[in-house]
Design a protein around this motif. Structure first.
Motif: not given
Length: 319
Positions: A272-277
């Protein structure tokens, strides 16, 4: 033609009828605050990334500055592998001050943090206070005339921000400062807009919408530098008060889940932390990168608790 037996038909019906289990995120405050924001954003992104089979259920469980949720997870859901809980600097502050009725940090497992949320001081749009200096001078002249509202309990992190800021400004009587502790940032905003409090202390992410709608006016951000997207909001340091408060945003899980399940939560939060979102969420809400996971995060939590205990003793919150 294939002939179905009753047993085969029943097995098929059971397969269709029983959905995959749903993950649940507990937000230890009412809707609209920072913990609620954490649960809803992380849950949404987990679903979008396909990390969970169903939409993450968000449960708001307010009370005792996060203590009600903490106690319930420890006492009733200690081995539940499907639940995770939004946490922040407010959580470790309350643990440091023994505000959770004797609960300790080692009663849960700390998964990680994925964002840092700068503290902010806001006033109502029609407030006579135009800057932080005006507000601080009013407190010094008559502490009873200025009440601060915050989305954490008395003694919690929002309260601590005010105490540390005024302590840095040279105000010494910490017990004279008026603070209204509420169950979430949205409630604190309501108190401020309604005139029941003269200022609100919180985190930028939980106040962004209210700033952009014009309900409140920020007079200081408690970060080292001005925050991108909020470039017109001066830091406290620029206004002569060297006070910085960064509220990390992350999660914890029950203590008695398996190491395998714990590692899954760490991996999912990292994704989640690495996601574009999530990068978009940080940009839209004034968050800064603050990525710590697993053992590194556990060590960080323990050190944070020790640091807050030292600060709390220094300003008279604990003995």
């Amino acid at each position: 033609m294939k002939i179905w037996t009753r047993a085969a038909a029943a097995a098929l019906l059971m397969t269709v009828a029983i959905p995959a289990s749903a993950a649940e995120c507990i937000a230890p405050a009412n809707p609209g605050g920072g913990w609620d924001f954490t649960c809803r954003q992380i849950g949404r992104i987990m679903t979008e990334l396909g990390l969970v089979p169903n939409m993450v259920q968000v449960t708001n469980l307010a009370g005792a500055g996060g203590g009600v949720a903490y106690t319930q997870v420890v006492s009733k859901r200690g081995s539940d592998p499907e639940v995770f809980v939004a946490a922040s600097s407010s959580t470790t502050t309350r643990l440091a001050q023994n505000a959770f009725a004797g609960a300790t940090a080692d009663q849960v497992r700390w998964v990680g943090s994925i964002g840092g949320d700068p503290g902010v001081i806001v006033v109502a749009q029609d407030s006579p206070f135009q800057n932080l200096t005006d507000l601080v001078e009013a407190v010094k002249a008559d502490p009873a005339s200025v009440a601060f509202a915050g989305g954490s309990a008395v003694g919690g992190y929002d309260h601590l921000k005010v105490l540390m800021l005024l302590n840095e400004a040279g105000f010494e009587d910490m017990r004279a400062i008026k603070y209204i502790g509420l169950d979430g940032g949205a409630d604190a905003i309501t108190q401020t807009v309604g005139g029941f409090a003269q200022a609100m202390t919180g985190d930028l992410s939980e106040i962004t919408g209210f700033i952009r709608s014009g309900d409140v006016r920020p007079i200081a951000v408690l970060s080292e530098e001005r925050v991108a997207g909020f470039d017109d909001v001066p830091t406290a340091k620029e206004q002569g008060i060297d006070s910085v408060s960064m509220n990390w945003r992350g999660v914890y899980v029950p203590k008695d889940i398996s190491d395998e399940d714990y590692d899954k939560w760490v991996d999912m939060l990292r994704q989640v932390g690495e996601s574009e979102q999530w990068q978009a969420v940080m940009a839209e809400n004034g968050l800064e990168s603050y990525a710590l996971f697993g053992d590194e995060f556990e060590a960080f939590v323990n050190q944070s608790i020790a640091d807050v205990q030292d600060i709390s003793r220094e300003i008279g919150l604990v003995q």
